[in-house]
Motif scaffolding. Structure first.
Motif, short mmCIF file in Angstrom:
data_model
loop_
_atom_site.label_atom_id
_atom_site.label_comp_id
_atom_site.label_asym_id
_atom_site.label_seq_id
_atom_site.Cartn_x
_atom_site.Cartn_y
_atom_site.Cartn_z
N LEU A 132 0.83 -1.21 0.00
CA LEU A 132 0.00 0.00 0.00
C LEU A 132 0.86 1.25 0.00
CD1 LEU A 132 -2.75 -1.03 2.59
CD2 LEU A 132 -2.96 -0.97 0.11
N LEU A 169 -7.08 -6.92 2.20
CA LEU A 169 -7.20 -5.54 2.64
C LEU A 169 -8.50 -5.31 3.40
CD1 LEU A 169 -6.20 -2.64 2.73
CD2 LEU A 169 -7.12 -2.31 0.42
N ARG A 170 -9.58 -5.90 2.90
CA ARG A 170 -10.86 -5.74 3.59
C ARG A 170 -10.80 -6.37 4.99
NH1 ARG A 170 -16.96 -7.26 1.41
NH2 ARG A 170 -18.05 -6.28 3.16
N CYS A 173 -8.99 -4.06 7.26
CA CYS A 173 -9.84 -2.94 7.67
C CYS A 173 -10.83 -3.37 8.75
CB CYS A 173 -10.59 -2.38 6.46
SG CYS A 173 -9.55 -1.56 5.23
N ASP A 200 -8.98 4.25 6.30
CA ASP A 200 -10.00 3.78 5.36
C ASP A 200 -9.93 4.54 4.04
OD1 ASP A 200 -11.03 1.74 6.86
OD2 ASP A 200 -12.63 2.92 7.74
N ALA A 203 -7.28 2.94 2.07
CA ALA A 203 -7.76 1.69 1.50
C ALA A 203 -8.62 1.94 0.27
CB ALA A 203 -8.54 0.91 2.55
N SER A 280 -16.91 3.43 2.23
CA SER A 280 -16.22 2.14 2.38
C SER A 280 -17.20 0.99 2.23
CB SER A 280 -15.52 2.07 3.74
OG SER A 280 -14.53 3.06 3.86
#
Length: 815
Positions: A132, A169-170, A173, A200, A203, A280
């Motif tokens: 990231l 990634l989810r 989070c 967030d 992301a 999101s």
């Protein structure tokens, strides 16, 4: 921008010059927000570039900013995220020392690494956070081609690996949200790590970079900017690199931002965080949908052949104008929001009841095109609001979707004063508005305990509505609740009950925990305030729901027992003897006419009449349902047959009344006719013709139409959804003496297609006669009163009544 434009000269490239220029920049009150962050990043860029040049680096090296610094978002106490990139032909250790030590000497936080492009890509493959950071890589000095090649490779890797990396990634989070909570509701929020925070937004940038999905853009950049501005002020106020907005620092941060007070600051933060959190949710749903489609498409191509057309998503009806598609509730192609002011509430209620998210595109379309509801609201709008509130946990994301597009404040203007309002009581977990919705969610599990679940759910939504006004919030809330109740279409009596519930929503728990319950004056004072047993019943459930929605410290077995004891004492003082259940009203002229015709012909007689509300804004009355009158000679099986036929034709029963009319004996051998008065509406599509209803009713009564089998087959074919986890049904026997000529059964259950058919079949199987029935649907709750006798026409004994009630309860669908 040149070095001079950034507020310093090239002579500032040494540590002392950079430190002085940095201090001057941070003390400039005229350049807060994005301009200061940009200027600070450029100042730092120039200083680091000068350090890199002074280190006399060989060819094939470059200094790269990554992460937040790579995006140019440098807050006063932000870390410097740096990568020294080299092609492997020279030893970069000496260069690194000449870069890192000056940074450390100034006391700046540094996150650094030294890697070749291959090493950087390898680290990214193993470390999601490193990947990231590299997505925002930005060259500061050195070999620009080396950096450009790395950026291209890293982005290509990210897009190629997106089906694997995005679920990771989810999950990351979600784990972070579990640890740090929800930013839109925290009293001391972490601006970076909490759900709806700056992490967030990073992301969401990564999702966009994958090219699989993109976040809703409306308001997102502004929300991110708001959180960054608050973090800048927090850094300058505390002098520390912190992201937690602690209570003791909120007033200072508010002043630094030119805001009125700490509450105003928190409302700004909460509004920004809600925008990010909602974006999101929408984005991750889209990612899930795209990845699911990608995983199934190869299999479909194998089955259907390479030239097969892509199958269209299935659309399953949920309600009039609302369908399910791709796991969301969306508007039907035939929906006309500009002609259907109830559609926003109907779509929200249908989504919540089905346990589905409400499509963002549908909400936006409704917000821009739907007509405003008339005041007072039509009955269907009120029922749909109650249905939405009674859906339990699925209500929350649907309500957030309505909030995101401003539909809640359009429906209930007084909501604006409590929206995003913080509560500075450590017992409270949520903001005022979220607490109100959470209370309705809790109340939805208590609806079987009360005779008016609609009043309980609306009272739960409004009980703290006065917190947006000065003074005692219960006193202010009483007036607001009365006005809102009238606005949404409750009559004066119901509005008075709601006002009383809001005014005294703290009465039971405060009295039970602070007063002597053995003192008659204590009980008398509560009885005077509450007024009726029905209101007391509602207040008891509201008290429990309110406490459960407040936080873990607000309710306990001890408090529950004290409140229950107080309620028992007050109920005894209020009621004495139980008032009789309401007897059926006298039949109207139309009912008598149909009854005479049915007795004369010996056949069912039907009449359909469209009902209208008061005139709308354009002067034309709106149809809200159909009154269906059915008269037929008294015979077994009428209730289950008629209810089953309506269910087969997908008619929703909003209210119903069944009664036996005794006509003069000269009109026929029996003189007894059953009249059913129903208020119905189509679940979706047009209403069936009266002739078809009558024909199916005749077939159901003579046994040629197996209603139960048809309903079972349709239920089996209907797609299974998460739906609502409703409380179990409850059937009680009214106390003896409630009705002089019959036994009264009270049924409270989740409304569902075929529910009345099940009730009727169970009562027929128990060998009792239904003398009359009063059926009402309050949101998603059915509250039915059935008068039954034995076959000889006498009330049931106590034992018989309890046995029938128990059997009926077992026959009803359970969650």
């Amino acid at each position: 921008m040149t070095s001079t434009e950034a507020g310093h000269t090239t002579e500032d490239s040494g540590p002392g010059g950079y430190a002085a220029a940095r201090l001057r920049l941070l003390n400039q009150e005229t350049r807060p927000g994005p301009p200061r962050r940009t200027a600070l990043a450029r100042l730092t860029d120039d200083w680091l570039a000068a350090l890199h040049a002074a280190a006399d680096p060989p060819r094939g090296t470059a200094l790269v900013a990554v992460g937040g610094y790579g995006r140019g978002e440098l807050s006063p106490r932000s870390d410097l995220d740096l990568l020294l990139l080299h092609d492997g032909t020279a030893d970069p250790a000496a260069i690194a020392d000449r870069l890192w030590y000056p940074v450390w000497d100034l006391g700046l936080a540094l996150d650094h690494s030294v890697r070749t492009p291959a090493e950087a890509r390898g680290t990214a493959a193993d470390d999601l956070k490193a990947h990231l950071g590299l997505l925002d890589a930005r060259p500061l000095a050195g070999d620009l081609g080396l950096v450009a090649a790395l950026r291209t490779a890293v982005l290509a890797d990210w897009r190629n690996q997106a089906p694997r990396r995005l679920p990771e990634l989810r999950e990351l989070c979600e784990e972070r949200a579990e640890r740090h909570g929800e930013l839109p509701h925290l009293l001391e929020p972490d601006l970076k790590e909490a759900r709806g925070g700056l992490r967030d937004t990073t992301a969401l940038r990564a999702v966009a970079a994958s090219w699989l999905a993109d976040a809703p853009r409306d308001g997102l950049a502004e929300a991110r900017r708001t959180l960054l501005d608050v973090r800048d002020a927090l850094h300058l106020t505390t002098g520390r690199a912190t992201d937690r907005l602690a209570l003791q620092e909120q007033d200072q941060v508010a002043r630094a931002l030119g805001l009125l007070d700490a509450d105003t600051l928190l409302r700004h933060v909460y509004e920004a965080a809600r925008t990010i959190a909602y974006a999101s949710d929408v984005t991750w749903r889209e990612v899930h949908r795209v990845l699911r489609a990608r995983s199934t498409r190869p299999r479909l191509r194998t089955l259907l052949g390479p030239r097969a057309n892509r199958p269209q998503p299935e659309r399953t009806p949920l309600a009039e104008g609302v369908v399910e598609m791709d796991g969301e509730a969306v508007l039907a192609r035939t929906a006309r929001p500009e002609r259907d002011p109830v559609l926003p509430l109907r779509a929200a209620a249908a989504a919540a009841q089905a346990g589905l998210p409400l499509s963002r595109h549908a909400v936006r379309h409704l917000a821009t095109t739907a007509r405003s509801l008339p005041v007072p609201w039509p009955a269907e709008a009120r029922e749909q609001l109650v249905t939405l509130l009674g859906a339990g946990e699925p209500t929350l994301p649907v309500w957030e979707a309505l909030e995101a597009e401003g539909l809640v404040t359009r429906l209930i203007p007084d909501w604006e004063r409590v929206r995003c309002r913080p509560q500075r009581n450590p017992v409270h977990t949520w903001t005022v508005d979220r607490h109100l919705v959470e209370t309705a969610v809790r109340a939805s599990s208590l609806t079987r305990r009360v005779g008016r679940p609609d009043l309980l759910l609306v009272a739960a939504l409004l009980h703290d509505i006065g917190k947006g006004w000065p003074g005692d919030h219960s006193v202010a809330g009483e007036t607001i609740a009365r006005d809102v109740a009238a606005r949404i279409g409750f009559d004066q009596a119901d509005a008075a009950v709601l006002a009383t519930l809001v005014r005294h929503h703290l009465l039971l728990v405060e009295t039970a925990t602070r007063r002597d319950l053995d003192d008659p004056a204590t009980v008398e004072s509560v009885a005077r305030a509450v007024g009726t047993a029905t209101t007391l019943e509602l207040l008891h459930a509201l008290t429990e729901a309110d406490a459960l929605a407040t936080g873990p410290a607000a309710w306990s077995a001890w408090r529950a027992s004290l409140v229950a004891d107080l309620v028992k004492r007050v109920a005894a003082a209020l009621t004495g003897d139980t008032p009789p259940a309401p007897e059926p009203a006298a039949p109207g002229a139309e009912e008598e006419r149909l009854a005479v015709e049915a007795l004369r012909t010996g056949e069912p007689v039907l009449a359909l009449r469209t009902q209208h509300e008061t005139a709308q804004q354009d002067g034309e009355p709106e149809p809200v349902g159909v009154e269906l009158l059915i008269a037929l000679p008294d015979q077994p099986g009428v209730l289950p047959a008629a209810a089953g036929v309506l269910a087969l034709h997908r008619l929703t029963v909003r209210s119903a009344d069944l009664r036996a009319i005794d006509l003069p004996t000269e009109l026929g051998p029996t003189g007894s006719v059953l009249v059913l008065n129903w208020r119905v509406a189509a679940e979706y599509g047009s209403l069936p013709q009266a002739g078809r209803l009558r024909a199916d009713l005749v077939r159901a009564l003579d046994g040629s139409l197996d209603v139960a089998a048809r309903l079972a087959a349709r239920d089996a074919a209907y797609p299974r959804r998460r739906g609502v986890q409703a409380p179990p049904p409850r059937v009680t026997v009214a106390p003896a003496g409630s009705a002089a000529r019959a036994t009264v059964l009270e049924v409270r259950a989740q409304d569902a297609p075929g529910l009345l058919h099940r009730i009727g079949r169970a009562l027929e199987g128990a060998a009792v006669r239904v003398r009359s029935a009063h059926v009402s649907t309050l949101g998603a709750n059915a509250v039915d009163t059935v008068y039954v006798t034995d076959e000889a026409g006498a009330p049931l004994t106590t034992e018989e009544a309890l046995e029938v009630a128990s059997g009926l309860e077992r026959a009803l669908p359970r969650p």
